[in-house]
Write an enzyme that holds these catalytic residues in place. Sequence first.
Site, PDB file in Angstrom:
ATOM      1  N   ASN A 199      43.455  45.990  45.151  1.00  0.00           N
ATOM      2  CA  ASN A 199      43.851  44.702  44.578  1.00  0.00           C
ATOM      3  C   ASN A 199      44.235  44.967  43.130  1.00  0.00           C
ATOM      4  O   ASN A 199      43.377  45.208  42.292  1.00  0.00           O
ATOM      5  CB  ASN A 199      42.655  43.733  44.662  1.00  0.00           C
ATOM      6  CG  ASN A 199      42.866  42.475  43.840  1.00  0.00           C
ATOM      7  OD1 ASN A 199      43.991  42.158  43.443  1.00  0.00           O
ATOM      8  ND2 ASN A 199      41.782  41.750  43.588  1.00  0.00           N
ATOM      9  N   TRP A 200      45.545  44.930  42.871  1.00  0.00           N
ATOM     10  CA  TRP A 200      46.025  45.291  41.529  1.00  0.00           C
ATOM     11  C   TRP A 200      45.840  44.171  40.503  1.00  0.00           C
ATOM     12  O   TRP A 200      46.122  44.375  39.332  1.00  0.00           O
ATOM     13  CB  TRP A 200      47.497  45.686  41.604  1.00  0.00           C
ATOM     14  CG  TRP A 200      47.731  47.050  42.154  1.00  0.00           C
ATOM     15  CD1 TRP A 200      46.790  47.942  42.594  1.00  0.00           C
ATOM     16  CD2 TRP A 200      48.998  47.695  42.316  1.00  0.00           C
ATOM     17  NE1 TRP A 200      47.396  49.097  43.019  1.00  0.00           N
ATOM     18  CE2 TRP A 200      48.744  48.974  42.865  1.00  0.00           C
ATOM     19  CE3 TRP A 200      50.321  47.314  42.078  1.00  0.00           C
ATOM     20  CZ2 TRP A 200      49.768  49.869  43.157  1.00  0.00           C
ATOM     21  CZ3 TRP A 200      51.346  48.205  42.365  1.00  0.00           C
ATOM     22  CH2 TRP A 200      51.068  49.476  42.906  1.00  0.00           C
ATOM     23  N   LYS A 201      45.435  42.994  40.969  1.00  0.00           N
ATOM     24  CA  LYS A 201      45.278  41.851  40.044  1.00  0.00           C
ATOM     25  C   LYS A 201      46.573  41.679  39.237  1.00  0.00           C
ATOM     26  O   LYS A 201      47.646  41.849  39.787  1.00  0.00           O
ATOM     27  CB  LYS A 201      44.042  42.058  39.171  1.00  0.00           C
ATOM     28  CG  LYS A 201      42.822  42.406  40.022  1.00  0.00           C
ATOM     29  CD  LYS A 201      41.520  42.281  39.335  1.00  0.00           C
ATOM     30  CE  LYS A 201      40.413  42.606  40.335  1.00  0.00           C
ATOM     31  NZ  LYS A 201      39.088  42.388  39.830  1.00  0.00           N
ATOM     32  N   GLU A 241      32.232  40.615  48.119  1.00  0.00           N
ATOM     33  CA  GLU A 241      32.380  41.062  46.737  1.00  0.00           C
ATOM     34  C   GLU A 241      31.396  40.305  45.850  1.00  0.00           C
ATOM     35  O   GLU A 241      31.689  39.180  45.418  1.00  0.00           O
ATOM     36  CB  GLU A 241      33.805  40.786  46.249  1.00  0.00           C
ATOM     37  CG  GLU A 241      34.863  41.533  47.009  1.00  0.00           C
ATOM     38  CD  GLU A 241      36.107  41.762  46.160  1.00  0.00           C
ATOM     39  OE1 GLU A 241      36.476  42.921  45.991  1.00  0.00           O
ATOM     40  OE2 GLU A 241      36.659  40.786  45.643  1.00  0.00           O
ATOM     41  N   SER A 257      33.535  47.269  41.685  1.00  0.00           N
ATOM     42  CA  SER A 257      33.343  48.549  40.983  1.00  0.00           C
ATOM     43  C   SER A 257      33.260  49.746  41.933  1.00  0.00           C
ATOM     44  O   SER A 257      32.471  50.666  41.714  1.00  0.00           O
ATOM     45  CB  SER A 257      32.112  48.480  40.071  1.00  0.00           C
ATOM     46  OG  SER A 257      32.312  47.500  39.061  1.00  0.00           O
ATOM     47  N   GLU A 276      37.923  35.596  41.536  1.00  0.00           N
ATOM     48  CA  GLU A 276      38.663  35.178  40.325  1.00  0.00           C
ATOM     49  C   GLU A 276      39.476  33.915  40.597  1.00  0.00           C
ATOM     50  O   GLU A 276      39.663  33.088  39.708  1.00  0.00           O
ATOM     51  CB  GLU A 276      39.541  36.338  39.821  1.00  0.00           C
ATOM     52  CG  GLU A 276      38.694  37.401  39.146  1.00  0.00           C
ATOM     53  CD  GLU A 276      39.231  38.821  39.236  1.00  0.00           C
ATOM     54  OE1 GLU A 276      40.437  39.002  39.515  1.00  0.00           O
ATOM     55  OE2 GLU A 276      38.437  39.757  39.031  1.00  0.00           O
ATOM     56  N   HIS A 317      39.587  35.158  46.587  1.00  0.00           N
ATOM     57  CA  HIS A 317      38.993  36.123  45.650  1.00  0.00           C
ATOM     58  C   HIS A 317      38.174  35.366  44.609  1.00  0.00           C
ATOM     59  O   HIS A 317      38.531  34.268  44.207  1.00  0.00           O
ATOM     60  CB  HIS A 317      40.096  36.940  44.975  1.00  0.00           C
ATOM     61  CG  HIS A 317      39.547  38.064  44.165  1.00  0.00           C
ATOM     62  ND1 HIS A 317      39.102  37.892  42.883  1.00  0.00           N
ATOM     63  CD2 HIS A 317      39.329  39.367  44.476  1.00  0.00           C
ATOM     64  CE1 HIS A 317      38.641  39.053  42.429  1.00  0.00           C
ATOM     65  NE2 HIS A 317      38.771  39.963  43.381  1.00  0.00           N
ATOM     66  N   GLY A 361      40.108  47.745  39.747  1.00  0.00           N
ATOM     67  CA  GLY A 361      40.472  48.685  38.681  1.00  0.00           C
ATOM     68  C   GLY A 361      40.833  50.080  39.167  1.00  0.00           C
ATOM     69  O   GLY A 361      41.860  50.642  38.741  1.00  0.00           O
ATOM     70  N   GLY A 379      34.526  44.405  38.296  1.00  0.00           N
ATOM     71  CA  GLY A 379      35.047  44.770  36.978  1.00  0.00           C
ATOM     72  C   GLY A 379      33.964  45.033  35.944  1.00  0.00           C
ATOM     73  O   GLY A 379      34.244  45.145  34.755  1.00  0.00           O
TER      74      GLY A 379
END
Length: 249
Positions: free
Chosen positions: A9-11, A167, A213, A97, A95, A235, A173
């Site tokens: 997931n490149w965000k 998650e 992470s 976020e 997600h 990340g 992160g």
Amino acid sequence: MRTPVMAGNWKMYKTPAETTAFFEKFRPLVEKSEHCEIVICPPFANLGAAVDAVKGTRVCVGAQNIAWDREGAFTGEVSGPMLVAVGATHAIVGHSERRQYFGETDETVLQRTEAALEAGLTPIVCVGERLEDREHGATKTVLTAQFTRGIAGLTVDQFAKIVIAYEPVWAIGTGKTATPEMAAEAHRMIRGQVWAKYGSGPATSVRILYGGSVKPDNVKSLMAQPEIDGVLVGGASLDPVGFASIVNF
Ligand code: PGA
């Protein structure tokens, strides 16, 4: 036997040119990685570049979100048919976020999951507790509520086509990975919910990924847990060499 899903997931990172450069390095490193499914989820603006770059490979491209409707006056949203037209095959839904910063709820997660399925996309549906939930011993309550209000609205046929990602929000992160045992325990809770709602077949076959992470140096111990059917990596998916070593754990 559940085939692992190794997803990135490149965000909100990378341009189309950086996307192309990533895949030039990544492609040869995963050419022989037939033990798993590989999915990269770049920002919407890079989907075209990613789809072009993975042509002729086993790597799939997914979106990071999906609208709950096919079309309409929904500024800023991208629909399932649009994602399919550009060549995406997966979509992350719910997600943390999105839940935390953009008001996503279990109800909209269900609607978006249904929209993905209707378009023929594989939804990767995210659940997970916050730090305060865990500290208050409410992990099971939160996961149960997210499951009951969200995923459990699917029919058994719809459910068979989804992937779940656990998650824990406190691990995303932050560099704090859930221990493999903690992750496996949460996965068992989720699988228990699936069992209670859909029965043993779906509970045995659904893939539950761990995210939070995940790095090249901890992926092996996570994947050693029979409960963990793959990973959703933020990340550490941005670097082609690092993510390839995660895929090839
Ligand atoms: P992280 O993100 O690997 O950077 O912790 C995971 C995710 O948000 O999917």
